[in-house]
Write an enzyme that holds these catalytic residues in place. Sequence first.
Site, PDB file in Angstrom:
ATOM      1  CG  HIS A  72      -2.106  -0.909   1.068  1.00  0.00           C
ATOM      2  ND1 HIS A  72      -3.347  -0.619   1.563  1.00  0.00           N
ATOM      3  CD2 HIS A  72      -2.218  -2.103   0.442  1.00  0.00           C
ATOM      4  CE1 HIS A  72      -4.179  -1.613   1.254  1.00  0.00           C
ATOM      5  NE2 HIS A  72      -3.517  -2.525   0.582  1.00  0.00           N
ATOM      6  CE1 TYR A 201      -5.423   4.073   8.524  1.00  0.00           C
ATOM      7  CE2 TYR A 201      -6.147   3.832  10.792  1.00  0.00           C
ATOM      8  CZ  TYR A 201      -5.333   3.446   9.758  1.00  0.00           C
ATOM      9  OH  TYR A 201      -4.402   2.449   9.954  1.00  0.00           O
ATOM     10  N   PRO A 293      -4.969   0.497  18.497  1.00  0.00           N
ATOM     11  CG  PRO A 293      -6.903  -0.593  17.796  1.00  0.00           C
ATOM     12  CD  PRO A 293      -6.266   0.022  19.007  1.00  0.00           C
ATOM     13  CE  LYS A 297       3.611   3.063  13.315  1.00  0.00           C
ATOM     14  NZ  LYS A 297       3.657   2.405  12.005  1.00  0.00           N
ATOM     15  CE1 TYR A 385      -1.448   3.936   9.289  1.00  0.00           C
ATOM     16  CE2 TYR A 385      -0.330   2.981   7.390  1.00  0.00           C
ATOM     17  CZ  TYR A 385      -1.396   3.002   8.273  1.00  0.00           C
ATOM     18  OH  TYR A 385      -2.406   2.070   8.151  1.00  0.00           O
TER      19      TYR A 385
HETATM   20  C1  PHB Z   1      -6.762  -4.088  10.556  1.00  0.00           C
HETATM   21  O1  PHB Z   1      -6.797  -4.345   9.360  1.00  0.00           O
HETATM   22  O2  PHB Z   1      -7.192  -4.892  11.401  1.00  0.00           O
HETATM   23  C2  PHB Z   1      -6.213  -2.781  10.988  1.00  0.00           C
HETATM   24  C3  PHB Z   1      -5.622  -1.962  10.053  1.00  0.00           C
HETATM   25  C4  PHB Z   1      -5.124  -0.734  10.425  1.00  0.00           C
HETATM   26  C5  PHB Z   1      -5.219  -0.323  11.733  1.00  0.00           C
HETATM   27  C6  PHB Z   1      -5.788  -1.161  12.691  1.00  0.00           C
HETATM   28  C7  PHB Z   1      -6.299  -2.400  12.310  1.00  0.00           C
HETATM   29  O3  PHB Z   1      -4.750   0.897  12.085  1.00  0.00           O
END
Ligand code: PHB
Length: 390
Positions: A72, A201, A293, A297, A385
């Site tokens: 990505h 997000y 989450p 990280k 990130y």
């Molecule tokens: C997930 O795909 O479970 C996931 C992806 C990004 C995040 C948290 C969880 O920041």
Amino acid sequence: MRTQVAIIGAGPAGLLLGQLLLRAGIDTAVIERKSRDYVLARIRAGVLEQGTTDLLDAAGVGGRMHREGQIHEGISLAFAGRLHRIDLRSLTNGKTVRVYGQTEITRDLADARDAAGGMTVYEAGEVTIADFGSATPKVRYIKNGAAQELTCDVIAGCDGHHGVCRASVPPSAVQLFERVYPFGWLGVLVDQPPADHELVYANSARGFALCSMRSAARSRYYVQVPTDEHVANWPDDRFYDELRRRLPAQIAAAVTPGPSIEKSIAPLRSFVAEPMRFGRLFLAGDAAHIVPPTGAKGLNLAASDVRYLAQALIEFFGERSEAGLNAYSTRALARIWKAERFSWWMTSLLHQMPEASPFEQKMQLAELDYLCQSQAAATVLAENYVGLPV
Ligand code: PHB
Ligand code: APR
């Protein structure tokens, strides 16, 4: 029984450490309280920094990740009906992340360990550790009704947040730092194509939402819920309804609903234990720290701990040098605190805090708008990130 390094916990931290040590010719035993099937069924996040994929390659388990994981080059931020892409690659001199589920990584590691004949004891009962103030620490457990004792040179505490290792340290020897957030994430896994080709997000007045994925055919979605919420209150229809209401129109329209194959609520917390070394006991991964989450990280931090610890142990057994072991805690914590800061910041930026005043909500929106306008601000997000240097 004797081994050089007794590793408590067969999660990604313990198994990755085991694999790196095994390849360096160091004898290890992994002691895990759950069954192999249970460990391999846990659903966790799946965004890997370059440093993590490099380490999986160094451990010889990167094959399937390279074949099946997706690169990505960006993520999107959604707020106030807007959608803004953060171009991770261009903002970080070409760095990217890889989407590959932690569940798959754990399986690849467990298979590699079995193939190499590494000793793993699953379903070990009543695991205790002792004598880590001496040069001959002990691990005791029950297997098939019989008491076992393992003597080792070093114990690696890779047993997660609720494990026995950190709990065995006298409270006066460890300092704990914690923030518990007044909300959790309700997550759904579904075999449908993701709403967007990258992660979205979303900050919305109804709460945070995240559109993630495991593959081109499997999506992972989350919505912020109060901590005391119950999964039973969230049939699939209600979940997709709420998810869509938190997303900009074009993303909402692209969510393909389907029967959930997993649905659970995870609380959010920030947590750090200092130090991470107590004599011959070394903590790594969730045993020492937790991040919310939001910045993806958790696994990446576990991997950087393991990298430092593996290097230090290889030096210790190869050259009888304790320099790496002595530096381990300080070195790991320097990186951990920066990831803690980033995860806390992303969480604060994107969630609705139950107590937030209208002023604080305006601050969130102003900061999101600033991230869209300022390359400097977007670069701060992007370089964290994709992962700070190891
Ligand atoms: C997930 O795909 O479970 C996931 C992806 C990004 C995040 C948290 C969880 O920041
Ligand atoms: N004895 C033996 N094993 C134990 C004990 C115990 N007393 N307590 C816990 N364990 C095992 C758990 O069953 C689990 O398999 O330790 C393992 C810890 O694994 P994880 O919780 O996955 O932690 P870690 O390997 O540090 O992985 C970090 O997991 O939670 C995510 O965000 C986190 O992605 C990060 C990753």
